[in-house]
Design a protein around this motif. Structure first.
Motif, PDB file in Angstrom:
ATOM      1  N   ALA A 166      43.232  40.409  32.314  1.00 36.86           N
ATOM      2  CA  ALA A 166      42.963  38.978  32.200  1.00 36.86           C
ATOM      3  C   ALA A 166      41.556  38.756  31.652  1.00 36.86           C
ATOM      4  CB  ALA A 166      43.108  38.295  33.556  1.00 36.86           C
ATOM      5  N   ASP A 167      41.444  38.012  30.557  1.00 37.83           N
ATOM      6  CA  ASP A 167      40.168  37.762  29.899  1.00 37.83           C
ATOM      7  C   ASP A 167      39.709  36.337  30.192  1.00 37.83           C
ATOM      8  OD1 ASP A 167      37.932  37.975  28.376  1.00 37.83           O
ATOM      9  OD2 ASP A 167      38.960  38.286  26.462  1.00 37.83           O
ATOM     10  N   GLU A 168      38.739  36.203  31.079  1.00 38.55           N
ATOM     11  CA  GLU A 168      38.208  34.896  31.493  1.00 38.55           C
ATOM     12  C   GLU A 168      39.335  33.911  31.835  1.00 38.55           C
ATOM     13  OE1 GLU A 168      35.204  34.207  32.112  1.00 38.55           O
ATOM     14  OE2 GLU A 168      33.987  35.669  31.043  1.00 38.55           O
ATOM     15  N   PRO A 169      40.225  34.281  32.753  1.00 36.67           N
ATOM     16  CA  PRO A 169      41.390  33.424  33.015  1.00 36.67           C
ATOM     17  C   PRO A 169      41.057  32.092  33.665  1.00 36.67           C
ATOM     18  CG  PRO A 169      41.254  35.161  34.651  1.00 36.67           C
ATOM     19  CD  PRO A 169      40.226  35.473  33.601  1.00 36.67           C
ATOM     20  N   THR A 170      39.837  31.960  34.201  1.00 35.53           N
ATOM     21  CA  THR A 170      39.447  30.682  34.808  1.00 35.53           C
ATOM     22  C   THR A 170      38.370  29.969  33.988  1.00 35.53           C
ATOM     23  OG1 THR A 170      37.723  31.684  36.201  1.00 35.53           O
ATOM     24  CG2 THR A 170      39.953  31.580  37.108  1.00 35.53           C
ATOM     25  N   GLY A 171      38.086  30.475  32.798  1.00 31.52           N
ATOM     26  CA  GLY A 171      36.989  29.943  32.006  1.00 31.52           C
ATOM     27  C   GLY A 171      37.145  28.491  31.615  1.00 31.52           C
ATOM     28  N   ASN A 172      38.388  28.009  31.505  1.00 36.18           N
ATOM     29  CA  ASN A 172      38.627  26.620  31.108  1.00 36.18           C
ATOM     30  C   ASN A 172      39.129  25.765  32.261  1.00 36.18           C
ATOM     31  OD1 ASN A 172      37.935  26.725  28.300  1.00 36.18           O
ATOM     32  ND2 ASN A 172      39.782  27.919  27.972  1.00 36.18           N
ATOM     33  N   LEU A 173      38.946  26.250  33.498  1.00 32.44           N
ATOM     34  CA  LEU A 173      39.467  25.533  34.653  1.00 32.44           C
ATOM     35  C   LEU A 173      38.332  25.011  35.525  1.00 32.44           C
ATOM     36  CD1 LEU A 173      42.293  28.015  35.719  1.00 32.44           C
ATOM     37  CD2 LEU A 173      42.433  26.135  34.071  1.00 32.44           C
ATOM     38  N   ASP A 174      38.596  23.919  36.253  1.00 35.55           N
ATOM     39  CA  ASP A 174      37.611  23.441  37.209  1.00 35.55           C
ATOM     40  C   ASP A 174      37.624  24.346  38.439  1.00 35.55           C
ATOM     41  OD1 ASP A 174      39.748  22.643  38.888  1.00 35.55           O
ATOM     42  OD2 ASP A 174      39.753  20.618  38.062  1.00 35.55           O
ATOM     43  N   SER A 175      36.695  24.108  39.360  1.00 37.79           N
ATOM     44  CA  SER A 175      36.512  25.034  40.482  1.00 37.79           C
ATOM     45  C   SER A 175      37.750  25.107  41.368  1.00 37.79           C
ATOM     46  CB  SER A 175      35.295  24.630  41.310  1.00 37.79           C
ATOM     47  OG  SER A 175      35.424  23.300  41.786  1.00 37.79           O
ATOM     48  N   GLU A 176      38.412  23.984  41.594  1.00 37.18           N
ATOM     49  CA  GLU A 176      39.599  23.996  42.454  1.00 37.18           C
ATOM     50  C   GLU A 176      40.733  24.765  41.804  1.00 37.18           C
ATOM     51  OE1 GLU A 176      42.716  20.906  44.658  1.00 37.18           O
ATOM     52  OE2 GLU A 176      40.921  20.131  43.658  1.00 37.18           O
ATOM     53  N   ALA A 177      40.990  24.502  40.519  1.00 34.29           N
ATOM     54  CA  ALA A 177      42.047  25.226  39.814  1.00 34.29           C
ATOM     55  C   ALA A 177      41.716  26.710  39.720  1.00 34.29           C
ATOM     56  CB  ALA A 177      42.249  24.635  38.421  1.00 34.29           C
ATOM     57  N   SER A 178      40.424  27.040  39.569  1.00 30.88           N
ATOM     58  CA  SER A 178      40.016  28.450  39.513  1.00 30.88           C
ATOM     59  C   SER A 178      40.360  29.171  40.809  1.00 30.88           C
ATOM     60  CB  SER A 178      38.515  28.559  39.247  1.00 30.88           C
ATOM     61  OG  SER A 178      38.181  28.057  37.982  1.00 30.88           O
ATOM     62  N   ALA A 199      38.103  40.120  33.334  1.00 32.88           N
ATOM     63  CA  ALA A 199      36.763  39.862  32.827  1.00 32.88           C
ATOM     64  C   ALA A 199      36.350  38.452  33.207  1.00 32.88           C
ATOM     65  CB  ALA A 199      36.726  40.029  31.312  1.00 32.88           C
ATOM     66  N   THR A 200      35.120  38.293  33.713  1.00 30.85           N
ATOM     67  CA  THR A 200      34.712  36.973  34.179  1.00 30.85           C
ATOM     68  C   THR A 200      33.192  36.814  34.135  1.00 30.85           C
ATOM     69  OG1 THR A 200      34.873  35.388  36.002  1.00 30.85           O
ATOM     70  CG2 THR A 200      34.613  37.701  36.592  1.00 30.85           C
TER      71      THR A 200
END
Length: 231
Positions: A166-178, A199-200
């Motif tokens: 997974a390459d920055e899978p939360t990079g485009n998400l807000d904190s709750e969605a992350s 990767a993060t």
């Protein structure tokens, strides 16, 4: 052991204009681990993932995945390995906009030649697991970023891969969605027995892993334990 990198370097371009993305990296990833690659942009995290997936080949050194040296595989065999043994989750989801959630999830199975009824059954079951059974008929434009990423996670697990990258899978998400997505990775990884390499930039995301690998300038600086995978 799921993967091993031995003195791997990766250069893009040639001559004086060549850029070094990885410098003599040696690393082993064991079955069942949740490994977080942490470091600033340009430190080599994505390049390392691309080498593990067989998307790129090293300039120097060797990459062994599931006991197979990737240098010995032709492109067709690498594609087969990615389809059958490696799940990939991207920062920008990479869902096909004209397909519904369930159609996006079942697609790798159809490409692999699985019976369409079985691919649909697996896709529906995985969408239920990620809490999106009620959204199976929705297209990406009708879903939030967090929902699209959960669809992407379900798609990556359809063929029951031994390793998920997974390459920055939360990079485009807000904190709750992350938080939802990372909890999902941990839960599904344990239930499906997949090794996770992620990767993060996020310390919170890295803390959820079982091992943190800190990178800078294409090198591995240090390794440290994350939060227990079984906690």
């Amino acid at each position: 052991m799921v993967a091993r990198l031995d003195q791997v370097s990766k250069y893009y371009g040639s001559g004086e204009s060549a850029t070094c993305a990885l410098r003599s990296v040696s690393l082993e990833i064991e079955e069942g681990e949740f490994v977080a690659l942490v470091g600033p942009s340009g430190c080599g995290k994505s390049s390392l993932l691309h080498l593990l997936a067989g998307i790129d080949r090293p300039t120097q050194g060797s990459v062994v995945v599931f006991g197979q040296s990737l240098a010995e595989l032709e492109d067709r065999k690498l594609t087969e390995m990615r389809l059958g043994k490696i799940g990939i989750v991207f920062q920008f989801f990479n869902l096909l906009p004209t397909l519904t959630a369930v159609e996006n999830v079942e697609l790798p199975g159809l490409l692999r030649g699985i019976d369409p009824k079985e691919a649909r059954r697996r896709a529906i079951a995985l969408l239920e697991e990620v809490g999106l059974g009620h959204r199976s008929g929705h297209r990406p434009e009708q879903m939030s970023g967090g929902e699209m990423q959960r669809v992407a996670v379900a798609r990556a697990l359809l063929l029951e891969p031994g390793m998920v990258l997974a390459d920055e899978p939360t990079g485009n998400l807000d904190s709750e969605a992350s938080r939802v997505v990372i909890d999902l990775f941990r839960d599904l990884g344990k239930r499906h027995g997949a090794t996770l390499v992620l990767a993060t930039h996020s310390p919170e995301v890295a803390a959820a892993s079982s091992r943190i690998i800190r990178m800078r300038d294409g090198r591995v600086l240090e390794e440290a334990p994350g939060k227990s995978w079984d906690s």
